[in-house]
Design an enzyme around this catalytic site. Sequence first.
Site, PDB file in Angstrom:
ATOM      1  N   GLU A   1     -39.833  47.122  30.946  1.00  0.00           N
ATOM      2  CA  GLU A   1     -39.378  48.043  31.993  1.00  0.00           C
ATOM      3  C   GLU A   1     -40.508  48.881  32.601  1.00  0.00           C
ATOM      4  OE1 GLU A   1     -34.917  48.993  30.315  1.00  0.00           O
ATOM      5  OE2 GLU A   1     -36.574  50.067  29.394  1.00  0.00           O
TER       6      GLU A   1
HETATM    7  C1  TNX Z   1     -33.394  48.962  27.360  1.00  0.00           C
HETATM    8  S1  TNX Z   1     -34.427  46.915  25.539  1.00  0.00           S
HETATM    9  C2  TNX Z   1     -34.606  49.359  26.835  1.00  0.00           C
HETATM   10  C3  TNX Z   1     -34.690  50.647  26.116  1.00  0.00           C
HETATM   11  C4  TNX Z   1     -33.374  51.353  26.069  1.00  0.00           C
HETATM   12  C5  TNX Z   1     -32.271  50.352  25.821  1.00  0.00           C
HETATM   13  C6  TNX Z   1     -30.927  50.965  25.634  1.00  0.00           C
HETATM   14  C7  TNX Z   1     -35.722  47.416  26.105  1.00  0.00           C
HETATM   15  C8  TNX Z   1     -36.883  46.588  25.863  1.00  0.00           C
HETATM   16  N1  TNX Z   1     -35.719  48.567  26.792  1.00  0.00           N
HETATM   17  O1  TNX Z   1     -35.672  51.460  26.720  1.00  0.00           O
HETATM   18  O2  TNX Z   1     -33.405  52.280  25.045  1.00  0.00           O
HETATM   19  O3  TNX Z   1     -32.232  49.484  26.929  1.00  0.00           O
HETATM   20  O4  TNX Z   1     -29.988  49.996  25.265  1.00  0.00           O
END
Ligand code: TNX
Length: 501
Positions: free
Chosen positions: A310
């Site tokens: 992300e």
């Molecule tokens: C996505 S999964 C994220 C996290 C959040 C999560 C909550 C991932 C690699 N990144 O930053 O905590 O969703 O479900």
Amino acid sequence: MSRAPAFPPVIPKPLAVAPGRGAFALGPSARILVHAEDPEAARVARSLAGRLRPATGYRLPVTRTRREPVAGDVVLRLVAGDRSLGDEGYRVRVGPDLARLEARTPAGLFYAAQTLRQLLPAAIDSGRRQPGPWQVGVVTIHDRPRFVWRGLMLDVARHFFDVGEVKRLVDLMALYKLNRLHLHLTDDQGWRIAVPSWPNLTRVGARTAVGGGPGGHYTRRRYAELVAYARRRFVDVVPEVDMPGHVNAALASYSELSCDGVAPAPYTGIDVGFSSLCIGKELTYAFLDDVLGELAALTPGPYLHVGGDEALSTEPDDYRFFVERVQRIVRSRGKRAILWEEAARARLRRTAVVQHWRDPELAARAVAQGAKLVLSPSTRVYLDMKYDARSPLGLEWAGRTSVRTSYDWEPADVVEGIAERDILGVEAPLWSETIDTRAGLDWLAFPRLLGVAEAGWSQRRRTWREYRTRLAEHGPRLEALGVGFHADPAVPWRSEVSAGR
Ligand code: TNX
């Protein structure tokens, strides 16, 4: 209702089980004998004795000896030659007179001991003396894992969990033969590991959490103690420093890490994707070299997790440049990098491990570059998703995940076109936006974590119909261990289990 499971209620389901007639009774004069020179084997025997003493009240002396056992003894033996056991496999042979545990490695013996624990009545896991009797039906079990990586990820950044809480979780992981604890140590809301050369990371960056709580962090000494504790239970701690996104806590601690030289305010919300390291500054890489060097020194295992998810505020070209460069830093510190699947957009080293969570096509691109996968499909194994519409805790972005949903999936079918050898294993992430207590953690993680443990350890042939009867037998065991699990109504729990929690 179908009561007794056809199979002994061992989770994860063993490879081969042959029940016999009669039973072994663990009695007050039982001894635990070790037929091995290996000091680690003796340590496994002592830990087994330590597990069995509180509930039985027996002495259970542990002796390293070549002498023949007598009726009533438990015998642990290392059998170097038996290739069919692999590195983590074992045999348990319970006869009317003796219980024998055999493996090629101390890890295998440890798993044999966990199986024996689960064959004993659930009350064995109580911390206080119980009436018994301590019988185990005659059985021969031959077992070894399908995958080498059977993990749990705990997010200690959104909310902090102290070393005591994490140790308790390690104990529970070990009972279900999980062997990787991935700690998500840093994120926008908090930095949780001391780095002496960058003291503000903990002086400033550790003092926040989601919702504005007090935060917290691990000193190097306490962290090393946790790593050693986990290692004695054959669990490798895999530390993650998330980057180049998810770094607000670091930027808030050191203004010079930001491109504009201004420190952002601490962040206590739950949005993602708004922060980035400054890709063009050399200081960024000096910082990472210090941080990763420190973590490498605290990590006996081969892996450092460097995030990569992300990074929505990092330009795509910058992202690729960054991922390639950070892999070189990890390499220079003698470790292998594991990254979230977005990293497949960059050039990956052949030794990289990629963690799949949302986009099978990115995971396939990682495999095409020679990387191996850890599977964490969010629709199946994200322990932070709600169970159902009534769940008071958890998020919903990946859907709701019942106990059945988190069990009833096949690792080989998650990413199309890959082979079994491309899969290193399975890992269940527990993100902590909605939990900040042991009770919340227990409720989201259990019993779903047991199903993920089985998906990682057991062979393809497993069914929900059969699993749910085995799982039901773990209700009283989890209660004896003080785990406040979610009594999902699809599981035929025994009546003594407080339903509907
Ligand atoms: C996505 S999964 C994220 C996290 C959040 C999560 C909550 C991932 C690699 N990144 O930053 O905590 O969703 O479900």
